[in-house]
Design an enzyme around this catalytic site. Structure first.
Site, short mmCIF file in Angstrom:
data_model
loop_
_atom_site.label_atom_id
_atom_site.label_comp_id
_atom_site.label_asym_id
_atom_site.label_seq_id
_atom_site.Cartn_x
_atom_site.Cartn_y
_atom_site.Cartn_z
CB THR A 94 -41.64 24.40 -6.64
OG1 THR A 94 -42.70 24.85 -7.32
CG2 THR A 94 -41.31 25.10 -5.55
CE1 TYR A 152 -6.18 -3.20 8.85
CE2 TYR A 152 -5.21 -5.44 8.15
CZ TYR A 152 -5.38 -3.93 7.86
OH TYR A 152 -4.81 -3.31 6.89
CD GLU A 198 -21.35 21.38 -18.85
OE1 GLU A 198 -20.77 20.45 -19.33
OE2 GLU A 198 -21.85 22.41 -19.39
CB SER A 203 -17.97 24.50 -28.76
OG SER A 203 -18.04 23.60 -29.78
CB SER A 231 -1.03 0.00 1.23
OG SER A 231 -0.16 -0.17 2.32
CD GLN A 268 -2.79 -2.44 2.15
OE1 GLN A 268 -2.09 -2.89 3.19
NE2 GLN A 268 -2.62 -2.99 1.07
CG ASN A 308 -19.65 24.84 -23.67
OD1 ASN A 308 -20.86 25.13 -23.94
ND2 ASN A 308 -18.92 23.85 -24.46
CE LYS A 312 -23.29 24.83 -27.29
NZ LYS A 312 -22.77 23.85 -27.45
N1 ARG Z 1 -0.84 -1.51 4.94
C1 ARG Z 1 -1.82 -1.83 6.16
C2 ARG Z 1 -2.93 -1.00 5.89
O1 ARG Z 1 -3.00 0.04 5.40
C3 ARG Z 1 -1.35 -1.85 7.37
C4 ARG Z 1 -1.85 -2.59 8.40
C5 ARG Z 1 -1.42 -4.11 8.09
N2 ARG Z 1 -1.62 -5.01 8.94
C6 ARG Z 1 -1.74 -6.26 8.84
N3 ARG Z 1 -1.89 -7.15 9.81
N4 ARG Z 1 -1.46 -6.66 7.71
O2 ARG Z 1 -4.01 -1.25 6.46
#
Ligand code: ARG
Length: 474
Positions: free
Chosen positions: A150, A312, A285, A272, A20, A317, A280, A278
């Site tokens: 309305t 968890y 939007e 445009s 991550s 993540q 816009n 135009k």
């Molecule tokens: N990178 C993980 C997250 O963002 C951190 C926690 C990871 N914990 C685990 N038990 N793998 O959630």
């Protein structure tokens, strides 16, 4: 970091799929500040030596400064921001670095980081809301009449200021939402460990206090599983974008040739590539479109959380992507709406024309008859006949002759005509919360005062509710 029981490392694809870091690198400040508080607490409790704690806090301070200067950590292949920070400390400090993760798990760590981040973000969103609210109030005119709709049908005349203050009210509820989400996030999970608490004589209050959390979590399982503060933040973002989207939709309509009541400044409109005439309202939007994107992010995260068994699971993540994508939608949208709106032009003449178009003051006729003693239902019926006479004659209500009025009902006197202007119609709606210029003037003053109070409250929360290193800067 966790390779002890494995005979081989992860496959490249597995590693790439599960890491991550590319997202949570944005949490580096929170991760370092929270680690610092944890290390200091471990030292104070004698769980690690004071000299190790000092080496750790010093190392973390240096790292924070370096990363700030470098604009954040670069991806060196670490699994996540937590393992990155720990690896760097071990490389630099050796043994003390290896003691940092005592009495902690990445599960309570990530929840702590995220809560700190969410707290700071609610304050930054709050400021952007207050700035936009101030821009609205700045342009609000108590006396300028405008059409009120309305069903997108002519309803009753209103004042331009009254309309803008309606948007202001929507945003002020969002600002309330910022404080609510701040409070939801303001609970420190540190000490919950992986899920069951930790077997060390830690001082949870000390770490929480150092991080400016107002309380510690009461249940370690809930503390690592809970993402309500995040869902709260995402829903706050959706709420803001829904409001901006409805406002943007009005602006698109008002800027269209059929209405022509507002014109975006050239700097905030586009042309445009094929139709030279135009202009816009692209920004409006896109604001509407982004509200759809925001809804997808929030509902996606809710769907992700729904199936995660306590406590968890790595599904959680995904919360980083949702958080940062929402941040990147909400803050720029608030900012561009403020800029685009600050420079928009109102066509007051056209607004006045539209204010009475479509027989928008017909209710006045009914109200007039009620004053003459008619029951409202009967008055409504007679007013309806007046409208149909005007439609048949192809004229506005004011253009009906005395004779034509009298023929419909003897109580319809010439003096009624003065009531049929937009100015008279708005002035007579002089109730608290109504559109009368007198009320709108007072409401504008009140809104100004409230914005200043909110700005003070946001400053105060930034100073007291977050560690200095994490407080939003001016
Ligand atoms: N990178 C993980 C997250 O963002 C951190 C926690 C990871 N914990 C685990 N038990 N793998 O959630």
């Amino acid at each position: 970091m966790w390779g002890g029981r494995f005979e081989s490392g992860p496959a490249d694809a597995a590693r790439a799929f599960t890491r991550s870091f590319p997202w949570d690198r944005r949490l580096y400040r929170e991760d370092i500040v929270a680690s610092r508080a944890h290390a200091a607490m471990l030292g104070a409790r004698g769980i690690i030596d004071a000299s190790d704690a000092e080496a750790l806090t010093g190392g973390l301070d240096r790292l924070l400064q370096e990363l700030d200067e470098a604009g954040g950590p670069v991806d060196a292949g670490d699994e996540d921001i937590h393992s990155y920070v720990e690896r760097v400390l071990i490389e630099r400090l050796g043994d003390p670095g290896r003691r940092l993760h005592t009495a902690r798990s990445r599960n309570d760590q990530v929840a702590t980081d995220m809560r700190l981040y969410v707290k700071g973000l609610t304050l930054r969103i709050g400021r952007a809301l207050a700035d936009l609210m101030a821009a609205l109030v700045e342009r609000a005119e108590p006396d300028t009449v405008a059409p009120g709709f309305t069903h997108l049908q002519s309803g009753q005349p209103v004042t331009q200021g009254h309309y803008l203050l309606a948007i202001h009210e929507m945003l002020s509820r969002d600002l309330d939402g910022c404080y609510q989400v701040f409070a939801l996030a303001d609970v420190c999970p540190l000490g919950s460990g992986a899920l069951a608490g930790v077997p060390y004589d830690i001082d949870r209050e000390q770490a929480a206090h150092a991080l400016h959390f107002s309380q510690i979590s009461r249940n370690s399982m809930d503390a690592v599983a809970d993402r309500d503060y995040l869902l709260g933040l995402l829903n706050l973002g959706v709420g803001i974008l829904l409001h901006l989207s409805r406002w943007a939709e009005d602006l698109v309509i008002w800027a269209s040739p059929g209405y022509a009541m507002v014109e975006f400044d050239d700097a905030y409109a586009t042309g445009s590539s094929i139709m030279p005439q135009k202009k816009n309202p692209d920004i409006a939007e896109l604001v509407r479109g982004r509200a759809g994107t925001a809804l997808g992010i929030a509902s996606g995260m809710a769907a992700t959380v729904k199936g995660v068994p306590l406590t968890y699971g790595l599904d959680l993540q995904e919360d980083k992507q949702a958080l940062f994508r929402m941040e990147d939608l909400v803050l720029p949208t608030l900012e561009i709406m403020r800029e685009a709106f600050a420079t928009i032009r109102f066509d007051r003449e056209r607004m006045a024309q539209m204010a009475t178009a479509g027989y928008a003051t017909a209710t006045e006729i009914a109200d007039y008859l009620v004053e003459q003693g008619a029951p409202f239902r009967e008055a409504h019926e007679i007013a309806g006949r007046v409208v149909s006479a005007a439609i048949a004659a192809g004229v506005e209500l004011v253009a009906l002759t005395d004779h034509e009025l009298q023929a419909i009902d003897g109580r319809l006197c010439p003096e009624l005509r003065e009531r049929l202007t937009a100015g008279s119609s708005v002035a007579r709606r002089d109730v608290p919360g109504g559109t009368a210029p007198r009320r709108v003037s007072l409401a504008i003053d009140d809104a100004r005062r409230r914005i200043e109070l909110e700005r003070g409250r946001l400053r105060e929360l930034a100073a007291s509710g977050l560690p200095v290193a994490l407080a939003p800067r001016d």
